[in-house]
Design an enzyme around this catalytic site. Structure first.
Site, PDB file in Angstrom:
ATOM      1  N   TYR A 167       0.825  -1.214   0.000  1.00 40.86           N
ATOM      2  CA  TYR A 167       0.000   0.000   0.000  1.00 40.86           C
ATOM      3  C   TYR A 167       0.858   1.262   0.000  1.00 40.86           C
ATOM      4  CZ  TYR A 167      -4.297  -2.651   1.116  1.00 40.86           C
ATOM      5  OH  TYR A 167      -5.384  -3.496   1.102  1.00 40.86           O
ATOM      6  N   PRO A 189     -16.662   1.537   0.084  1.00 39.44           N
ATOM      7  CA  PRO A 189     -18.061   1.734   0.487  1.00 39.44           C
ATOM      8  C   PRO A 189     -18.759   2.854  -0.278  1.00 39.44           C
ATOM      9  CG  PRO A 189     -16.575   2.504   2.222  1.00 39.44           C
ATOM     10  CD  PRO A 189     -15.739   1.781   1.218  1.00 39.44           C
ATOM     11  N   LEU A 190     -17.973   3.812  -0.787  1.00 42.24           N
ATOM     12  CA  LEU A 190     -18.549   4.912  -1.570  1.00 42.24           C
ATOM     13  C   LEU A 190     -18.214   4.758  -3.054  1.00 42.24           C
ATOM     14  CD1 LEU A 190     -17.760   7.798   0.952  1.00 42.24           C
ATOM     15  CD2 LEU A 190     -19.972   6.689   0.549  1.00 42.24           C
ATOM     16  N   ALA A 191     -17.862   3.517  -3.433  1.00 41.35           N
ATOM     17  CA  ALA A 191     -17.541   3.188  -4.828  1.00 41.35           C
ATOM     18  C   ALA A 191     -16.458   4.117  -5.385  1.00 41.35           C
ATOM     19  CB  ALA A 191     -18.788   3.221  -5.696  1.00 41.35           C
ATOM     20  N   THR A 196     -20.123  11.341  -7.481  1.00 45.31           N
ATOM     21  CA  THR A 196     -19.745  12.107  -8.686  1.00 45.31           C
ATOM     22  C   THR A 196     -19.804  11.320  -9.995  1.00 45.31           C
ATOM     23  OG1 THR A 196     -17.407  11.568  -8.324  1.00 45.31           O
ATOM     24  CG2 THR A 196     -18.203  13.626  -7.342  1.00 45.31           C
ATOM     25  N   GLY A 246     -15.822   7.146  -4.732  1.00 43.79           N
ATOM     26  CA  GLY A 246     -16.326   8.486  -5.060  1.00 43.79           C
ATOM     27  C   GLY A 246     -17.395   8.490  -6.143  1.00 43.79           C
TER      28      GLY A 246
END
Length: 296
Positions: free
Chosen positions: A54, A212-214, A220, A216
């Site tokens: 990472y 979890p928010l794909a 958007t 972004g």
């Protein structure tokens, strides 16, 4: 945030986890990491997921330096790390092609490196990323058990395992697997159809849901699916007086999933944490799900 058990056999973790899986392009990573870790701790997130590669192989070391500074104690945080995926990178000229390696040699080398970089003598959870189909499974399982017996890893987890891979590795282990780190969000719901989520629950575990928010896209994205899901979230955001991203994470939490936040955007992290204040109605959950799968 009240700490919860990952499952029957897993450690106690914060209900949201922060992961460094999207840090390859982060500029001024040392300062950004310091700011993000302190924000997470302030918001009640004390569980951090690392991986040996990472942040272009530097996140573990930067986190270890922060730990050494003494602004928080090792026993106050829960640390994951993982290995398996090998990607060509200037730091590793011997890697010619993207591949998976879950050999005993690679696992031991990776765990030792993670412990050294993180400046700790144990990992709370060590995740095996994908199952290498040409590895010696007996050797892989034995290595994981030896590492657990030695105290270097407290729990064994997997990442991106199919149900059959999960069952296969579990059949070689006498110690429990405590989580499966899978992709799950309102724009990517295949884990509800392919059995991953059901099997995780059958084994009395909570899934670790990354993106979890794909990444972004929920806020958007311009594609048809993202646009339709966002319109439904915006409609519900008035009812719940909440940000659409908070609602998207609340949808995941309703599935007993642990959202694995990867953004460096501070507002997005706050939005994810605010999800835990939302009691999403049963039918509202299905309204969102139905919009998501309408194009299947």
């Amino acid at each position: 945030m009240q700490k919860i058990y990952m499952g029957d056999a897993g450690p106690k973790v914060s209900p949201a986890v922060y992961g460094f899986y999207r840090w390859d392009e982060v500029k001024d990573a040392g300062n950004v990491l310091k700011k993000i870790v302190h924000l997470c701790l302030e918001l009640g997130i004390n569980t951090f997921e690392h991986g040996d590669s990472y942040g272009s192989y530097q996140c573990e070391e930067l986190f270890g330096e922060l730990l050494k500074e003494g602004s928080f104690k090792r026993e106050d945080v829960v640390l994951f790390s993982k290995c398996g995926l090998r990607v060509p990178h200037p730091q590793n000229p011997d890697i010619r092609v993207k591949h998976y390696n879950t050999s005993a040699e690679h696992i031991i080398k990776s765990v030792e490196s993670s412990l050294r970089k993180l400046r700790t003598d144990y990992l709370d959870i060590f995740l095996l990323d994908k199952l290498d189909p040409i590895s010696n499974l007996e050797e892989t399982a034995l290595t994981l058990e030896k590492l657990k017996d030695s105290g270097k890893i407290k729990s064994i987890g997997v990442a991106n395992f199919s149900v059959f891979q999960h069952q296969l590795l579990a059949s070689y282990l006498s110690k429990p697997i405590v989580t499966n780190h899978i992709e799950l969000n309102l724009l990517s719901t295949q884990a509800l159809d392919n059995g991953q989520l059901d099997y995780i629950k059958q084994r009395y575990m909570r899934p670790l849901a990354y993106a979890p928010l794909a990444e972004g896209r929920i806020a958007t994205g311009n594609d048809e699916k993202a646009t339709k899901v966002r319109a439904k979230l915006e409609e519900l955001s008035i009812k719940y007086n909440a940000d659409i991203e908070s609602l998207a994470v609340a949808w995941l939490v309703k599935l007993d999933a642990l959202p694995l936040i990867g953004t460096t955007n501070e507002q997005r992290i706050r939005n994810a944490v605010n999800a835990f204040n939302i009691a999403l109605d049963h039918q509202d959950w299905y309204e969102l799900y139905n919009v998501s799968i309408a194009n299947h």
